[in-house]
Design a protein around this motif. Structure first.
Motif, PDB file in Angstrom:
ATOM      1  N   GLY A 143      12.084 -85.189  32.782  1.00 29.23           N
ATOM      2  CA  GLY A 143      11.134 -84.993  33.861  1.00 29.23           C
ATOM      3  C   GLY A 143      11.715 -84.340  35.099  1.00 29.23           C
ATOM      4  O   GLY A 143      11.015 -84.194  36.104  1.00 29.23           O
ATOM      5  N   THR A 144      13.000 -83.939  35.052  1.00 31.20           N
ATOM      6  CA  THR A 144      13.593 -83.226  36.181  1.00 31.20           C
ATOM      7  C   THR A 144      13.017 -81.826  36.232  1.00 31.20           C
ATOM      8  O   THR A 144      13.117 -81.076  35.258  1.00 31.20           O
ATOM      9  N   PRO A 145      12.383 -81.420  37.339  1.00 33.20           N
ATOM     10  CA  PRO A 145      11.764 -80.090  37.397  1.00 33.20           C
ATOM     11  C   PRO A 145      12.805 -78.979  37.456  1.00 33.20           C
ATOM     12  O   PRO A 145      13.985 -79.225  37.732  1.00 33.20           O
ATOM     13  N   ALA A 146      12.361 -77.761  37.174  1.00 32.62           N
ATOM     14  CA  ALA A 146      13.260 -76.611  37.248  1.00 32.62           C
ATOM     15  C   ALA A 146      13.738 -76.415  38.688  1.00 32.62           C
ATOM     16  O   ALA A 146      13.025 -76.721  39.647  1.00 32.62           O
ATOM     17  N   TYR A 147      14.943 -75.896  38.828  1.00 28.39           N
ATOM     18  CA  TYR A 147      15.506 -75.665  40.153  1.00 28.39           C
ATOM     19  C   TYR A 147      16.592 -74.613  40.036  1.00 28.39           C
ATOM     20  O   TYR A 147      16.920 -74.139  38.934  1.00 28.39           O
ATOM     21  N   VAL A 181      22.007 -69.899  39.271  1.00 24.21           N
ATOM     22  CA  VAL A 181      21.654 -70.307  37.915  1.00 24.21           C
ATOM     23  C   VAL A 181      20.254 -70.908  37.944  1.00 24.21           C
ATOM     24  O   VAL A 181      19.975 -71.826  38.727  1.00 24.21           O
ATOM     25  N   GLN A 182      19.371 -70.382  37.097  1.00 18.71           N
ATOM     26  CA  GLN A 182      18.022 -70.927  36.974  1.00 18.71           C
ATOM     27  C   GLN A 182      18.061 -72.068  35.960  1.00 18.71           C
ATOM     28  O   GLN A 182      18.149 -71.836  34.754  1.00 18.71           O
ATOM     29  N   VAL A 203      29.692 -81.126  30.594  1.00 12.10           N
ATOM     30  CA  VAL A 203      30.334 -81.013  31.905  1.00 12.10           C
ATOM     31  C   VAL A 203      29.652 -79.935  32.739  1.00 12.10           C
ATOM     32  O   VAL A 203      29.374 -80.124  33.933  1.00 12.10           O
ATOM     33  N   ILE A 204      29.347 -78.790  32.129  1.00  2.64           N
ATOM     34  CA  ILE A 204      28.663 -77.726  32.867  1.00  2.64           C
ATOM     35  C   ILE A 204      27.305 -78.205  33.366  1.00  2.64           C
ATOM     36  O   ILE A 204      26.932 -77.985  34.523  1.00  2.64           O
ATOM     37  N   GLU A 205      26.560 -78.884  32.505  1.00  3.96           N
ATOM     38  CA  GLU A 205      25.250 -79.379  32.925  1.00  3.96           C
ATOM     39  C   GLU A 205      25.382 -80.443  34.016  1.00  3.96           C
ATOM     40  O   GLU A 205      24.541 -80.535  34.908  1.00  3.96           O
ATOM     41  N   GLY A 206      26.458 -81.238  33.930  1.00  2.44           N
ATOM     42  CA  GLY A 206      26.706 -82.196  35.003  1.00  2.44           C
ATOM     43  C   GLY A 206      26.892 -81.507  36.340  1.00  2.44           C
ATOM     44  O   GLY A 206      26.307 -81.899  37.352  1.00  2.44           O
ATOM     45  N   LEU A 207      27.691 -80.443  36.364  1.00  2.00           N
ATOM     46  CA  LEU A 207      27.926 -79.697  37.600  1.00  2.00           C
ATOM     47  C   LEU A 207      26.659 -79.018  38.089  1.00  2.00           C
ATOM     48  O   LEU A 207      26.395 -78.949  39.303  1.00  2.00           O
ATOM     49  N   LEU A 208      25.857 -78.499  37.168  1.00  6.46           N
ATOM     50  CA  LEU A 208      24.637 -77.794  37.548  1.00  6.46           C
ATOM     51  C   LEU A 208      23.582 -78.707  38.153  1.00  6.46           C
ATOM     52  O   LEU A 208      22.547 -78.231  38.622  1.00  6.46           O
ATOM     53  N   GLY A 209      23.824 -80.007  38.162  1.00  8.60           N
ATOM     54  CA  GLY A 209      22.943 -80.895  38.893  1.00  8.60           C
ATOM     55  C   GLY A 209      23.008 -80.681  40.391  1.00  8.60           C
ATOM     56  O   GLY A 209      22.109 -81.101  41.129  1.00  8.60           O
ATOM     57  N   ALA A 210      24.061 -80.018  40.867  1.00  9.19           N
ATOM     58  CA  ALA A 210      24.220 -79.763  42.302  1.00  9.19           C
ATOM     59  C   ALA A 210      23.413 -78.541  42.724  1.00  9.19           C
ATOM     60  O   ALA A 210      23.300 -77.560  41.982  1.00  9.19           O
ATOM     61  N   ASP A 211      22.901 -78.580  43.933  1.00 11.85           N
ATOM     62  CA  ASP A 211      22.260 -77.399  44.512  1.00 11.85           C
ATOM     63  C   ASP A 211      23.290 -76.324  44.826  1.00 11.85           C
ATOM     64  O   ASP A 211      23.002 -75.128  44.717  1.00 11.85           O
TER      65      ASP A 211
END
Length: 499
Positions: free
Chosen positions: A251-255, A243-244, A205-213
């Motif tokens: 293949g999703t780049p760092a953001y 959050v880094q 769930v946390i990783e799902g949310l961290l998909g947002a800018d």
């Protein structure tokens, strides 16, 4: 318009991984809102003919102007299970219905969203249930919402995902459409690490949310709780509110993802306008007359939910009647409890308990002329609600945990004459800004009783001073300002990272 993507099928991995691909195709809309429900409600007339009308909720009110300006689409469920509808245009926006089966409504919505996440995020006032079948369904449905949003989004579009039912959508969208600018807003509280850690799928769930800018929360404490959970359950670097997020195997780049508070508000102008309409003012007078024109009317307006502290409120009021501090000849309490999730057992039991308490108090204190508590298990149109706000001398908000509580702000907005008193739980998000209310801990029944007595007996000059300051705050920070501040911050995130 034919959708680019079909509904997503279940993913083959246990985490949050996109199972659909855009294959280089883009939609036509530059601004997309994704929420559990569409921005319209189906209306059936007396002849059986159905049509659509714009939903009256604050979120729709806030975002409709943005939709009109930005060529927008709204993705959500249309409210009928086992029915598939094609996208259609209504209320100056494209509506993209996401189909849900009866089982998905039971598992994804009633189950994982409202019997797992809702109690967990509200400090375990009720015990959450953890079922793998619910989680699997929640993940599949989130994939379907993400696929629908990706299918209509133009290249570089802004997508704003709403609330706890869709927490996996941001990451799914980022994996499928890295060109998108993605925001998420959590309308309910986010729990402390020690409570959130109970969730078996806490990292997903946390990783799902961290998909947002940009991830928006109601209170600074909610954002802090989230960032603590990020540190604990992902190990990602966290600096201030950023959050880094590292590159992943897909293949999703760092953001960088940012978490910040954006307290939601109401359409203040429309509430104030209704409060000055002659028919609404006359209806408020009728309400007082129907109650026998008592000296003091107290009001509670809540969805019938265990987070709202209705039982605590009734207990305190009943004891005041027992003590003689308040009498039915001088005061009356109106309790509006709109129906909520009536197929869920906990809510059915709560209704029985509340109605039993009201019956006992009224049975003890009612006279032939006066009723202690007027209990109304209905939903009412906004005109009737504003009339109730005008009729009430004291508004009682006793939430045990609440993301914001917009009823508190509506009451303040309606009091155009700067009269009335607000008793407000410190556990509601509104307490952060409505500091001139009488703030209470609803678990402290004696303190709640004292606050009610203080509110009823507050000198008019003091009540006016407090209400004037609260109204200024609500007027300056309405729902349009909320949506604008969030979207401006989302645009700033895009510029900050040079995307």
């Amino acid at each position: 318009m034919e959708p680019v993507l079909s509904a997503a099928q279940p993913s083959t991995t246990p985490g949050v991984t996109s199972s659909f691909s855009t294959k280089g195709q883009f939609g036509e809309f530059d601004f997309i809102v994704v929420s559990n429900r569409l921005a319209v409600d189906r209306v059936v007339d007396e002849h059986g003919d159905s049509s659509w009308r714009r939903s009256p909720g604050g979120l729709v009110t806030a975002l409709a102007p943005v939709m009109a300006k930005a060529d927008g689409a709204w993705v959500g469920w249309h409210g009928a299970p086992d029915e598939t509808l094609e996208p259609f245009d209504e209320a100056n926006m494209r509506l993209v219905p996401v189909p849900l089966s009866e089982e998905e409504v039971e598992f994804y919505y009633e189950g994982f969203s409202n019997a797992t996440l809702w109690p967990l995020y509200h400090d375990v006032i009720a015990s959450p249930e953890f079922h793998r079948t619910w989680w699997d369904c929640y993940r599949r449905v989130n994939e379907r919402f993400a696929a629908a949003a990706a299918s209509v989004a133009a290249e570089g579009a802004t997508v704003w995902v709403q609330d706890y039912q869709l927490q996996l959508v941001p990451k799914l969208l980022r994996q499928a459409r890295p060109d998108l600018r993605i925001g998420f807003f959590n309308h309910i509280p986010f729990p402390p690490l020690e409570i959130y850690g109970q969730l078996p799928w806490r990292r997903q769930v946390i990783e799902g949310l961290l998909g947002a800018d940009l991830i928006g929360f109601q209170r600074p404490s909610d954002a802090s709780n989230f960032l603590r959970c990020v540190r604990r359950f992902t190990g990602y670097p966290v600096r201030t509110q950023q959050v880094q997020v590292p590159a992943d195997e897909n293949g999703t780049p760092a953001y960088v993802s940012r978490a910040e508070a954006f307290p939601i508000s109401i359409d203040t102008a429309s509430i104030a306008e209704l409060a000055q309409r002659p028919d609404v003012i006359e209806r408020s007078r009728e309400i007082r007359a129907e109650l026998g024109d008592p000296r003091h009317i107290l009001l509670g307006v809540d969805r019938l939910d265990y987070t709202k502290g209705i039982g605590h409120r009734l207990k305190a009021y009943g004891e005041l009647l027992d003590d003689g501090a308040i009498t039915v000849e001088d005061a009356a309490l109106i309790q509006v409890a709109s129906p909520s999730r009536e197929r869920v057992e906990q809510y059915r039991l709560l209704r029985e308990d509340i109605e039993g308490t009201v019956g006992r108090i009224n049975g003890t204190h009612d006279t032939m002329k006066n009723t202690a508590i007027r209990y109304l298990h209905h939903s009412y149109p906004v005109e009737e609600m504003v009339a109730l706000y005008l009729a009430a001398d004291v508004m009682l908000i006793t939430a045990l945990r609440d993301g914001m509580n917009l009823v508190a702000k509506e009451y303040v907005a309606a009091r155009t004459g700067n009269t009335g008193t607000l008793v407000l739980s410190e556990f509601a998000g509104a307490a952060d800004t409505l500091r001139q209310a009488i703030l209470i801990n609803p678990h402290d029944i004696d303190g709640l009783k004292s606050a009610i007595v203080q509110a009823v007996g507050m000198p008019r000059a003091e009540a006016t001073r407090r209400m004037r300051l609260m109204r200024r705050q609500v007027i300056q920070n309405d729902v349009e300002q909320w949506s604008r501040s969030f979207l401006d911050a989302l645009q700033a995130e895009d510029r900050r990272h040079g995307d």
